[in-house]
Scaffold this motif. Structure first.
Motif, PDB file in Angstrom:
ATOM      1  N   UNK A 120      -4.191   1.749   3.876  1.00 36.03           N
ATOM      2  CA  UNK A 120      -4.743   3.077   3.681  1.00 36.03           C
ATOM      3  C   UNK A 120      -5.346   3.633   4.963  1.00 36.03           C
ATOM      4  N   UNK A 121      -5.679   4.912   4.927  1.00 35.70           N
ATOM      5  CA  UNK A 121      -6.238   5.595   6.091  1.00 35.70           C
ATOM      6  C   UNK A 121      -7.569   5.008   6.542  1.00 35.70           C
ATOM      7  N   UNK A 122      -8.279   4.291   5.659  1.00 34.61           N
ATOM      8  CA  UNK A 122      -9.538   3.652   6.043  1.00 34.61           C
ATOM      9  C   UNK A 122      -9.346   2.178   6.390  1.00 34.61           C
ATOM     10  N   UNK A 123      -8.096   1.801   6.652  1.00 35.14           N
ATOM     11  CA  UNK A 123      -7.702   0.454   7.056  1.00 35.14           C
ATOM     12  C   UNK A 123      -7.964  -0.611   6.003  1.00 35.14           C
ATOM     13  N   UNK A 124      -8.017  -0.224   4.732  1.00 38.66           N
ATOM     14  CA  UNK A 124      -8.052  -1.193   3.646  1.00 38.66           C
ATOM     15  C   UNK A 124      -6.641  -1.352   3.116  1.00 38.66           C
ATOM     16  N   UNK A 125      -6.451  -2.377   2.314  1.00 40.06           N
ATOM     17  CA  UNK A 125      -5.134  -2.712   1.793  1.00 40.06           C
ATOM     18  C   UNK A 125      -5.152  -2.636   0.277  1.00 40.06           C
ATOM     19  N   UNK A 126      -4.148  -1.996  -0.293  1.00 41.05           N
ATOM     20  CA  UNK A 126      -3.947  -1.997  -1.738  1.00 41.05           C
ATOM     21  C   UNK A 126      -2.544  -2.506  -2.020  1.00 41.05           C
ATOM     22  N   UNK A 127      -2.432  -3.348  -3.044  1.00 38.68           N
ATOM     23  CA  UNK A 127      -1.135  -3.871  -3.449  1.00 38.68           C
ATOM     24  C   UNK A 127      -0.966  -3.666  -4.944  1.00 38.68           C
ATOM     25  N   UNK A 128       0.257  -3.409  -5.394  1.00 32.65           N
ATOM     26  CA  UNK A 128       0.496  -3.259  -6.808  1.00 32.65           C
ATOM     27  C   UNK A 128       1.644  -4.134  -7.263  1.00 32.65           C
ATOM     28  N   UNK A 129       1.414  -4.775  -8.396  1.00 32.07           N
ATOM     29  CA  UNK A 129       2.363  -5.593  -9.129  1.00 32.07           C
ATOM     30  C   UNK A 129       1.625  -6.079 -10.358  1.00 32.07           C
ATOM     31  N   UNK A 130       2.346  -6.406 -11.396  1.00 27.65           N
ATOM     32  CA  UNK A 130       1.676  -6.887 -12.601  1.00 27.65           C
ATOM     33  C   UNK A 130       1.471  -8.395 -12.568  1.00 27.65           C
ATOM     34  N   UNK A 131       1.894  -9.044 -11.506  1.00 30.77           N
ATOM     35  CA  UNK A 131       1.661 -10.502 -11.405  1.00 30.77           C
ATOM     36  C   UNK A 131       0.227 -10.798 -11.129  1.00 30.77           C
TER      37      UNK A 131
END
Length: 131
Positions: A120-131
């Motif tokens: 993200x623009x604030x240098x954090x990480x988001x991940x998506x999956x239902x696992x």
């Protein structure tokens, strides 16, 4: 060189972003000028793209993220497991941007087999999956 996106190959879940499941690039006269551009929305262009096993995500010129294709594991970030981009009218302005959080935009995106991660623009990480 004009910030548009073209995809070819397998398309079992709409991962080519053409609103169908037709394979492209395996027959004469399917490439080059005959290969359609992916419609990511009116006036929008593509800055970055990532292709997973059967899905695709693109960061657009306004730093929003759109994803389409196979979504069994929620890897499109849409709070659903419904495939997107495999039916007429499912791309372009109809294709919603991924909700990355209030005021958040995408800097980079990477897809794996059944997951997507976004810096993200604030240098954090988001991940998506239902696992």
């Amino acid at each position: 060189d004009n910030d548009t996106l073209k995809c070819w190959g397998s398309n079992s879940a709409g991962q080519l972003g053409q609103g169908d499941t037709l394979v492209r690039g395996n027959a004469a006269n399917q490439m080059g000028d005959s290969l359609p551009v992916v419609n990511v929305g009116t006036g929008r262009t593509v800055k970055k793209v990532s292709a997973g096993s059967n899905s695709t995500c693109a960061i657009l010129d306004n730093d929003t993220l759109k994803c389409w294709g196979y979504n069994f594991y929620g890897q499109l970030g849409r709070d659903t497991t419904t495939n997107v981009g495999n039916t007429a009218g499912s791309m372009g302005d109809t294709l919603a941007v991924v909700n990355l959080g209030a005021g958040r935009t995408a800097k980079d995106v990477s897809q794996g087999l059944d997951h997507t991660c976004v810096i993200l623009d604030n240098n954090t990480l988001k991940c998506f999956s239902s696992f």
